[in-house]
Design a protein around this motif. Sequence first.
Motif, mmCIF file in Angstrom:
data_model
loop_
_atom_site.group_PDB
_atom_site.id
_atom_site.type_symbol
_atom_site.label_atom_id
_atom_site.label_comp_id
_atom_site.label_asym_id
_atom_site.label_seq_id
_atom_site.Cartn_x
_atom_site.Cartn_y
_atom_site.Cartn_z
ATOM 1 N N ALA A 1 0.987 -1.205 0.172
ATOM 2 C CA ALA A 1 -0.052 -0.273 0.079
ATOM 3 C C ALA A 1 0.900 1.341 0.019
ATOM 4 O O ALA A 1 0.572 2.109 -0.887
ATOM 5 N N GLY A 2 2.060 1.286 0.801
ATOM 6 C CA GLY A 2 2.773 2.196 0.972
ATOM 7 C C GLY A 2 3.589 2.684 -0.455
ATOM 8 O O GLY A 2 3.770 3.660 -0.913
ATOM 9 N N GLN A 3 4.025 1.618 -1.201
ATOM 10 C CA GLN A 3 4.780 1.607 -2.425
ATOM 11 C C GLN A 3 3.782 2.116 -3.375
ATOM 12 O O GLN A 3 4.134 2.821 -4.450
ATOM 13 N N VAL A 4 2.660 1.655 -3.435
ATOM 14 C CA VAL A 4 1.604 1.974 -4.605
ATOM 15 C C VAL A 4 1.185 3.524 -4.361
ATOM 16 O O VAL A 4 1.246 4.261 -5.210
ATOM 17 N N ALA A 5 1.247 3.967 -3.240
ATOM 18 C CA ALA A 5 0.847 5.616 -2.990
ATOM 19 C C ALA A 5 2.070 6.312 -3.592
ATOM 20 O O ALA A 5 1.995 7.428 -4.027
ATOM 21 N N ARG B 1 -14.737 -2.258 1.804
ATOM 22 C CA ARG B 1 -15.371 -0.977 2.084
ATOM 23 C C ARG B 1 -14.884 -0.184 3.377
ATOM 24 O O ARG B 1 -14.939 1.062 3.122
ATOM 25 N N ARG B 2 -14.968 -0.669 4.373
ATOM 26 C CA ARG B 2 -15.004 -0.190 5.500
ATOM 27 C C ARG B 2 -13.434 0.235 5.632
ATOM 28 O O ARG B 2 -13.180 1.242 6.531
ATOM 29 N N VAL B 3 -12.491 -0.471 5.041
ATOM 30 C CA VAL B 3 -10.915 -0.021 5.412
ATOM 31 C C VAL B 3 -10.464 0.622 4.133
ATOM 32 O O VAL B 3 -9.251 1.249 4.618
ATOM 33 N N LEU B 4 -10.963 0.651 3.049
ATOM 34 C CA LEU B 4 -10.263 1.395 1.979
ATOM 35 C C LEU B 4 -9.919 2.924 2.182
ATOM 36 O O LEU B 4 -8.742 3.210 1.980
ATOM 37 N N PRO B 5 -11.149 3.474 2.662
ATOM 38 C CA PRO B 5 -10.713 4.890 2.742
ATOM 39 C C PRO B 5 -9.667 5.242 3.788
ATOM 40 O O PRO B 5 -8.631 5.984 3.751
ATOM 41 N N ARG B 6 -9.723 4.279 4.759
ATOM 42 C CA ARG B 6 -8.450 4.557 5.961
ATOM 43 C C ARG B 6 -7.270 4.295 5.148
ATOM 44 O O ARG B 6 -6.249 5.114 5.713
ATOM 45 N N HIS B 7 -7.198 3.284 4.229
ATOM 46 C CA HIS B 7 -5.885 2.860 3.914
ATOM 47 C C HIS B 7 -5.530 3.861 2.851
ATOM 48 O O HIS B 7 -4.238 4.271 2.928
ATOM 49 N N VAL B 8 -6.477 4.800 2.312
ATOM 50 C CA VAL B 8 -5.862 5.610 1.134
ATOM 51 C C VAL B 8 -5.311 6.832 2.069
ATOM 52 O O VAL B 8 -4.380 7.544 1.661
ATOM 53 N N LEU B 9 -6.101 7.127 2.891
ATOM 54 C CA LEU B 9 -5.659 8.315 3.865
ATOM 55 C C LEU B 9 -4.278 8.121 4.629
ATOM 56 O O LEU B 9 -3.377 8.851 4.634
ATOM 57 N N LEU B 10 -4.100 6.902 5.269
ATOM 58 C CA LEU B 10 -2.749 6.643 5.805
ATOM 59 C C LEU B 10 -1.577 6.504 4.959
ATOM 60 O O LEU B 10 -0.571 7.029 5.074
ATOM 61 N N SER B 11 -1.677 5.894 3.849
ATOM 62 C CA SER B 11 -0.969 5.920 2.643
ATOM 63 C C SER B 11 -0.501 7.205 2.070
ATOM 64 O O SER B 11 0.428 7.649 1.847
ATOM 65 N N ILE B 12 -1.699 8.036 1.891
ATOM 66 C CA ILE B 12 -1.307 9.520 1.496
ATOM 67 C C ILE B 12 -0.425 10.176 2.677
ATOM 68 O O ILE B 12 0.587 10.833 2.262
ATOM 69 N N GLY B 13 -0.737 9.878 3.876
ATOM 70 C CA GLY B 13 -0.033 10.564 4.919
ATOM 71 C C GLY B 13 1.475 9.893 4.985
ATOM 72 O O GLY B 13 2.413 10.905 5.224
ATOM 73 N N THR B 14 1.864 8.698 4.802
ATOM 74 C CA THR B 14 2.985 8.140 4.666
ATOM 75 C C THR B 14 4.026 8.884 3.604
ATOM 76 O O THR B 14 5.161 8.906 3.647
ATOM 77 N N THR B 15 3.161 8.953 2.396
ATOM 78 C CA THR B 15 3.962 9.266 1.353
ATOM 79 C C THR B 15 4.277 10.734 1.607
ATOM 80 O O THR B 15 5.349 11.352 1.137
#
Length: 319
Positions: A128-132, A203-217
């Motif tokens: 997830a981090g590498q994709v972001a 669906r319940r976790v995808l938005p949180r993964h997106v936000l967290l991965s944007i944050g790590t990037t």
Amino acid sequence: MRLLSVHPWLLRAIQIGVAVALMGLLWRIADGPDAARLLRQADPLWLAAAVAALTIQTWLSALRWRLAARQLGIVLRPGEAVREYYLAQVVNQSLPGGMVGDAGRAVRSRGPSGLLAAGMAVVFERLAGQVAMFLAMASAFVVTLAAPGGFEWPRWLVLPVAVIVLAGTLMPLGLAAATRMPGRIGRSASAFWRMLARALLARRVLPRHVLLSIGTTVANLGAFAFCAIALDAALPLVAVLALVPLILFTMLIPISISGWGLREGAAAALFPLAGATASQGLATSITFGLAFIVAVLPGAAFIGTPSPVPARTSRAKAE
């Protein structure tokens, strides 16, 4: 048997030798004395900002791992996830290859859910981090090619980056095609896809993964940019988005210790494209590496602590 026991140490010796040789070569061709002068004059406030950004990146990554692990039946408290992530990073920085700590993170967190689920949680979190990071670089590449003027890509770099962007874009299609293949390959690809969809895409976790991965990037790119500012080598935003991911991706190549040498070589080669010098690129990359070591030092306090080994499993089911 004896040969098998010696081989890993020989490989590590080669990786150490590669890192040392690359750093020595770069010191000669990228004006090492000037890089040393820049390091001595580094602004401590911007260095502290880089360490803070990398610390935030660790916390967000740990929460992303915890989220993926829960979807695969592994429950970790936030403090446990952060502790294990710090510990894994300390190991990754200490040993050649940069993945031993992640393997240990999987082993220590496996619990009743088993090593496969724990290993996949670690793989998916890193993915997830590498994709972001890839999307940030690919977007900047496409935009700067379509709207020239702000950043000019040299001809020698356009084709390799285009191949990387195309390969990364087609990878999901390759996985989808593999799920339709007969035999073991198809079954393995289908199982991988099901676990991936459960861990990251529900669906319940995808938005949180997106936000967290944007944050790590943002934290990773910001830390590198802060290191450049600390050395009076500030990069334009477009260069941070387009070039810094390419520099950081070299750390994934397992031929040195945590990317040392490779990262510095990429920075020395790419910084001149943003109006900086090779020595500034070399010094910035060294500063980033040192800032990362400082940021993960808290993990040393957790060496020798018992693994969390959750005795409970998540009741949450895949959506």
